[in-house]
Design a protein around this motif. Structure first.
Motif, PDB file in Angstrom:
ATOM      1  N   UNK A  40      25.981 103.690  -3.558  1.00 51.28           N
ATOM      2  CA  UNK A  40      26.796 102.867  -2.670  1.00 51.28           C
ATOM      3  C   UNK A  40      26.747 101.390  -3.026  1.00 51.28           C
ATOM      4  N   UNK A  41      25.551 100.857  -3.309  1.00 50.46           N
ATOM      5  CA  UNK A  41      25.448  99.414  -3.534  1.00 50.46           C
ATOM      6  C   UNK A  41      24.930  99.043  -4.925  1.00 50.46           C
ATOM      7  N   UNK A  42      24.392 100.029  -5.665  1.00 54.97           N
ATOM      8  CA  UNK A  42      23.890  99.757  -7.007  1.00 54.97           C
ATOM      9  C   UNK A  42      22.461  99.258  -7.069  1.00 54.97           C
ATOM     10  N   UNK A  43      21.783  99.182  -5.917  1.00 56.05           N
ATOM     11  CA  UNK A  43      20.392  98.717  -5.909  1.00 56.05           C
ATOM     12  C   UNK A  43      19.544  99.590  -6.821  1.00 56.05           C
ATOM     13  N   UNK A  44      18.636  98.954  -7.549  1.00 60.82           N
ATOM     14  CA  UNK A  44      17.776  99.666  -8.480  1.00 60.82           C
ATOM     15  C   UNK A  44      16.540 100.197  -7.782  1.00 60.82           C
ATOM     16  N   UNK A  45      16.078 101.354  -8.218  1.00 65.21           N
ATOM     17  CA  UNK A  45      14.846 101.960  -7.744  1.00 65.21           C
ATOM     18  C   UNK A  45      14.121 102.477  -8.981  1.00 65.21           C
ATOM     19  N   UNK A  46      12.845 102.125  -9.113  1.00 62.61           N
ATOM     20  CA  UNK A  46      12.041 102.596 -10.236  1.00 62.61           C
ATOM     21  C   UNK A  46      10.967 103.497  -9.659  1.00 62.61           C
ATOM     22  N   UNK A  47      10.873 104.731 -10.162  1.00 66.66           N
ATOM     23  CA  UNK A  47       9.917 105.697  -9.645  1.00 66.66           C
ATOM     24  C   UNK A  47       8.796 105.936 -10.630  1.00 66.66           C
ATOM     25  N   UNK A  48       7.654 106.345 -10.114  1.00 69.03           N
ATOM     26  CA  UNK A  48       6.543 106.751 -10.958  1.00 69.03           C
ATOM     27  C   UNK A  48       5.926 105.656 -11.789  1.00 69.03           C
ATOM     28  N   UNK A  49       6.009 104.423 -11.339  1.00 64.33           N
ATOM     29  CA  UNK A  49       5.460 103.307 -12.091  1.00 64.33           C
ATOM     30  C   UNK A  49       4.172 102.839 -11.425  1.00 64.33           C
ATOM     31  N   UNK A  50       3.135 102.658 -12.214  1.00 65.02           N
ATOM     32  CA  UNK A  50       1.873 102.134 -11.708  1.00 65.02           C
ATOM     33  C   UNK A  50       2.045 100.632 -11.473  1.00 65.02           C
ATOM     34  N   UNK A  51       2.004 100.213 -10.215  1.00 64.09           N
ATOM     35  CA  UNK A  51       2.236  98.818  -9.865  1.00 64.09           C
ATOM     36  C   UNK A  51       1.240  97.900 -10.576  1.00 64.09           C
ATOM     37  N   UNK A  52       0.025  98.362 -10.808  1.00 60.15           N
ATOM     38  CA  UNK A  52      -0.972  97.543 -11.515  1.00 60.15           C
ATOM     39  C   UNK A  52      -0.484  97.182 -12.916  1.00 60.15           C
ATOM     40  N   UNK A  53       0.230  98.100 -13.570  1.00 62.42           N
ATOM     41  CA  UNK A  53       0.771  97.817 -14.904  1.00 62.42           C
ATOM     42  C   UNK A  53       1.849  96.740 -14.829  1.00 62.42           C
ATOM     43  N   UNK A  54       2.693  96.789 -13.786  1.00 55.52           N
ATOM     44  CA  UNK A  54       3.728  95.778 -13.629  1.00 55.52           C
ATOM     45  C   UNK A  54       3.118  94.393 -13.396  1.00 55.52           C
ATOM     46  N   UNK A  55       2.089  94.327 -12.558  1.00 60.16           N
ATOM     47  CA  UNK A  55       1.425  93.043 -12.289  1.00 60.16           C
ATOM     48  C   UNK A  55       0.782  92.518 -13.568  1.00 60.16           C
ATOM     49  N   UNK A  56       0.096  93.380 -14.299  1.00 65.86           N
ATOM     50  CA  UNK A  56      -0.580  92.965 -15.532  1.00 65.86           C
ATOM     51  C   UNK A  56       0.432  92.499 -16.589  1.00 65.86           C
ATOM     52  N   UNK A  57       1.627  93.088 -16.590  1.00 61.28           N
ATOM     53  CA  UNK A  57       2.619  92.730 -17.589  1.00 61.28           C
ATOM     54  C   UNK A  57       3.386  91.475 -17.211  1.00 61.28           C
ATOM     55  N   UNK A  58       3.216  91.017 -15.953  1.00 65.34           N
ATOM     56  CA  UNK A  58       3.915  89.826 -15.508  1.00 65.34           C
ATOM     57  C   UNK A  58       5.315  90.104 -14.996  1.00 65.34           C
TER      58      UNK A  58
END
Length: 63
Positions: A40-58
């Motif tokens: 409907x709106x195109x909002x992105x959703x990312x599944x199965x991602x370890x949030x700690x990896x996202x924080x560490x990667x910046x």
């Protein structure tokens, strides 16, 4: 993959999400792409991602 029903924070309720074509190589080894988009709106959703990896990667910051 068939559409999935998830809560869309932009729309404010449950909506169908679909997977766009994966251009990041997630499916080259038979894996699943973690990226989904609200139909409907195109909002992105990312599944199965370890949030700690996202924080560490910046890519995001810790709250």
């Amino acid at each position: 993959m068939d559409p999935q029903l998830w809560h869309c924070s932009e729309c404010g309720d449950e909506r169908e999400f679909v997977q766009p074509s994966c251009v990041d190589g997630h499916t080259e080894d038979g894996g699943l792409c973690p990226e989904w988009a609200c139909i409907d709106c195109g909002a992105a959703l990312v599944t199965g991602v370890d949030v700690r990896e996202l924080v560490a990667s910046g890519l995001t910051h810790a709250a």
